[in-house]
Enzyme design. Sequence first.
Site, PDB file in Angstrom:
ATOM      1  N   HIS A   1       1.577 -14.244 -17.297  1.00 23.87           N
ATOM      2  CA  HIS A   1       1.253 -12.827 -17.118  1.00 23.87           C
ATOM      3  C   HIS A   1       1.048 -12.151 -18.472  1.00 23.87           C
ATOM      4  O   HIS A   1       1.594 -11.073 -18.723  1.00 23.87           O
ATOM      5  CB  HIS A   1       2.358 -12.078 -16.338  1.00 23.87           C
ATOM      6  CG  HIS A   1       2.726 -12.719 -15.040  1.00 23.87           C
ATOM      7  ND1 HIS A   1       1.916 -12.662 -13.927  1.00 23.87           N
ATOM      8  CD2 HIS A   1       3.824 -13.423 -14.670  1.00 23.87           C
ATOM      9  CE1 HIS A   1       2.508 -13.301 -12.939  1.00 23.87           C
ATOM     10  NE2 HIS A   1       3.665 -13.776 -13.363  1.00 23.87           N
ATOM     11  N   HIS A   2       0.338 -12.808 -19.347  1.00 32.79           N
ATOM     12  CA  HIS A   2       0.009 -12.183 -20.623  1.00 32.79           C
ATOM     13  C   HIS A   2      -1.186 -12.888 -21.254  1.00 32.79           C
ATOM     14  O   HIS A   2      -1.595 -13.972 -20.802  1.00 32.79           O
ATOM     15  CB  HIS A   2       1.216 -12.203 -21.575  1.00 32.79           C
ATOM     16  CG  HIS A   2       1.621 -13.566 -22.021  1.00 32.79           C
ATOM     17  ND1 HIS A   2       2.714 -14.235 -21.494  1.00 32.79           N
ATOM     18  CD2 HIS A   2       1.085 -14.401 -22.938  1.00 32.79           C
ATOM     19  CE1 HIS A   2       2.820 -15.412 -22.080  1.00 32.79           C
ATOM     20  NE2 HIS A   2       1.846 -15.540 -22.957  1.00 32.79           N
ATOM     21  N   ALA A   3      -1.729 -12.258 -22.280  1.00 32.41           N
ATOM     22  CA  ALA A   3      -2.750 -12.878 -23.136  1.00 32.41           C
ATOM     23  C   ALA A   3      -2.282 -12.702 -24.577  1.00 32.41           C
ATOM     24  O   ALA A   3      -1.275 -12.025 -24.845  1.00 32.41           O
ATOM     25  CB  ALA A   3      -4.109 -12.209 -22.925  1.00 32.41           C
TER      26      ALA A   3
ATOM     27  N   ARG B   1      -3.106 -15.602 -18.581  1.00 29.26           N
ATOM     28  CA  ARG B   1      -2.673 -16.842 -17.939  1.00 29.26           C
ATOM     29  C   ARG B   1      -1.546 -16.612 -16.952  1.00 29.26           C
ATOM     30  O   ARG B   1      -0.659 -15.786 -17.167  1.00 29.26           O
ATOM     31  CB  ARG B   1      -2.276 -17.918 -18.956  1.00 29.26           C
ATOM     32  CG  ARG B   1      -0.903 -17.859 -19.605  1.00 29.26           C
ATOM     33  CD  ARG B   1      -0.753 -16.816 -20.672  1.00 29.26           C
ATOM     34  NE  ARG B   1      -1.817 -16.785 -21.657  1.00 29.26           N
ATOM     35  CZ  ARG B   1      -1.815 -17.510 -22.769  1.00 29.26           C
ATOM     36  NH1 ARG B   1      -0.793 -18.289 -23.048  1.00 29.26           N
ATOM     37  NH2 ARG B   1      -2.788 -17.383 -23.639  1.00 29.26           N
TER      38      ARG B   1
END
Length: 140
Positions: free
Chosen positions: A58-60, A106
Site C-alpha cells: 500500500h505504498h510507492a 504495490r
Amino acid sequence: MNNSINEFGSAPHLVELNSIGDSSEGYITVAEAEKSIPYVIKRIYWTYYTPQNVIRGHHAHKELKQVIFAVSGIIKFTLENHLGEKQEFTLDKPNKGLYIPPFTWREINFSHNAVLICFASEWYSEEDYIRDYNSFRNGN
Ligand code: TYD
C-alpha cells in the site's frame, strides 16, 4: 536466463537468475550488485511470518528501486503505475525476482511460508514513501 542486465528501465518486470546445481545436490542462486542487480545495493531487508490473509505494501517510492525475491514460498504482487494501469506478478521459485521501479504502487500477498528478500537501491527513508493512494495517483 539473463544475468548481465545493466539497466532495468522504468517498467516492472520479472528477472530470472541462474539456478546453479541440480536436484540431487540442491541449488545456488547469486545476485551481484551492478550486474544482475543493476545498481549499487545500499540495503537488504527481508520479511517473514506474514499471515496469508494480510495484504502488505500500500505504498510507492519516489526514488527507490528494488529487486525482490521469494526465497521461500509464493508471493503475489499487484503493481500499479501512476496512470492506474495494473499488472500482477507471482514469485513462485527462489531464482525468480521482480524489479520494481520508482513510482509503482504495490500490494503484496504472501503464502504462509513466504520469505521475501529485497535488494534496495537506497537506505531507508520514510521521506521516500508515498503512502497516500490519491497523492500517488495525482503525482504529488
Ligand atoms: P513498510 O515498507 O511499510 O512495509 P510493508 O510495505 O511490507 O508493509 O515497512 C514496515 C515498517 O518497517 C515501517 O514502520 C517502516 C519500517 N522499515 C524500516 O524501519 N526500515 C526499512 O528498511 C523498511 C523496509 C521498513
